[in-house]
Enzyme design. Structure first.
Site: not given
Ligand SMILES: *Cc1c(COP(=O)(O)O)cnc(C)c1O
Length: 418
Positions: A52, A54, A197, A223, A226, A232
């Protein structure tokens, strides 16, 4: 193939091993998935899950944080280098939670936000009515034009009308280049924050194959699982120290509790891998593969949304091309061990559970070593299966070919060639 695992809990071990086999035997074309290295898996499966802590490095609410502090700082330093930014928060559990924290940092509940509509390729967390973003903020959307492209003049017009406090760019299913500089100009004209994003395109951005939002965006989120090929989770970045302080407060205690140190360590390991020259070669191959893959469908007269892709993904309009829905296409392909996801297309007449499209991506199979030739083969097999989906004998034959191909390209355990 990843190592098989054995647990005292046989029930769960069995399903983990079955999933390992499924991942090995299937051709994975879900654009948001990838295969991490065994080093990333090891870090994610380490004793750090017990800890932990925080707060932030040097300012924790718990004792015993001397090691996780170093890990978190290393993760931050690597991310800064990769994305050429000044400040990084590496704690977000997922992209959606990270986006919620970004909203909280820049906006008050009820403020106006402008994002790309879901059927144009936007993400749920960019203002869709059933997500936090649509529920707690006043959300408006822009769309792609008839050619499936962003029209910056049109976006400016909408922005002037609505006067949003934040504009979001960066998407889940847009295959063309995002011009962050043009978004900056729009935001400056209407006095809005620019939020990029880059969840899908962070790999190409790191490799210099897509423009970087760093000089333009107020906040950047990606993220890590990907095209970045990590565990993740997500990270939030900015070059503005005042905004950074707000982001830190929004992540913790705003939306999250204790950081997941095993995930932060696994992120750091994937950042280490992304800093190696092999990563740039991977990103180059991934885009080359995607263009060839996409062109093969175009040559067959299949309707590809937005035309030839410029990144790692594209969408097929399966309804107008094959007379089947996205849901049906997904099911047919899963019969022959090809995994894809159904996806709404611009102005889709089907609901989001059915859809008229599928989304295809090359990130995962490029990690397994697929090159142009393999993607041409796959495109031909997909096209055949969708055209003659009632021909069971044909599907069985195709499934055998898919199995051969999958076996010839096992999941790699490392991406560092030394
Ligand atoms: C995949 C994705 C997310 C969200 O990711 P999670 O980890 O699944 O919550 C947010 N924005 C875009 C553009 C994405 O492609």
């Amino acid at each position: 193939m990843y190592k098989k695992i054995s647990l005292d809990d046989k029930e769960i071990a069995q399903y983990i091993n079955l999933e390992n086999e499924r991942q090995e035997n299937n051709i994975e074309l879900i654009a948001s998935e990838n295969y991490v290295s065994e080093d990333v898996l090891r870090a994610a499966g380490s004793c750090l899950t017990n800890k932990y802590g925080e707060g932030y490095p040097g300012k924790r609410y718990y004792g015993g944080c001397e090691n996780v502090d170093e890990i978190e700082k290393i993760a931050q330093e690597r991310a800064k280098k990769l994305f050429n930014v000044n400040f990084v928060n590496v704690q977000p559990y997922s992209g959606s939670v990270a986006n919620a924290a970004v909203y909280m940092s820049l906006l008050n509940p009820g403020d106006k936000v402008l994002g790309l509509s879901l059927d144009s390729g936007g993400h749920l967390s960019h203002g869709y009515r059933i997500s936090f973003s649509g529920l707690f903020y006043e959300s408006f959307s822009y769309s792609v034009d008839e050619s499936g492209l962003l029209n910056y003049d049109e976006i400016l017009k909408i922005a002037k009308e609505i006067k949003p406090k934040m504009i979001i760019c960066g998407y889940s299913a847009y295959s063309q280049i995002v011009h962050f500089d043009k978004f900056r100009k729009i935001c400056d004209e209407v006095n809005a924050y620019l939020f990029a994003d880059i969840s899908h395109i962070s790999g190409p951005i790191i490799a210099g194959l897509h423009p970087s939002p760093s000089p333009y965006a107020d906040v950047i989120m990606t993220t890590t699982h990907k095209t970045l090929r990590g565990t993740r989770g997500a990270i939030i970045m900015t070059n503005n120290e005042e905004i950074y302080k707000k982001i830190n407060r929004s992540v913790f205690p705003g939306y999250q509790g204790g950081p997941l140190f095993h995930q932060i360590a696994a992120k750091a390991v994937s950042f280490y891998e992304a800093l190696q020259p092999e990563f740039k070669q991977y990103q180059e191959q991934l885009i080359t593969n995607c263009k060839v893959f996409c062109q093969t469908f175009i040559n067959k007269g299949v309707k590809v949304i937005s035309g030839l892709t410029k990144n790692h993904l594209f969408m097929l309009d399966v309804k107008s091309s094959y007379g089947i829905t996205g849901k049906e296409a997904t099911e047919i392909l899963s019969k022959i061990n090809i995994t894809v996801n159904k996806n709404s297309i611009p102005n889709d007449t089907e609901n989001p559970m059915i859809t008229s499209g599928i989304r295809l991506g090359t990130a995962a199979m490029t990690s397994r070593g697929f090159k142009e030739d393999e993607f041409i083969i796959i495109a031909n097999l997909i096209d055949k299966a969708l055209r003659e989906s009632k021909n069971e004998a044909l599907l069985i034959m195709i499934k055998k070919e898919i199995a051969k191909l999958a076996n010839a390209f096992p999941i790699k355990r490392t991406y560092i060639n030394r």
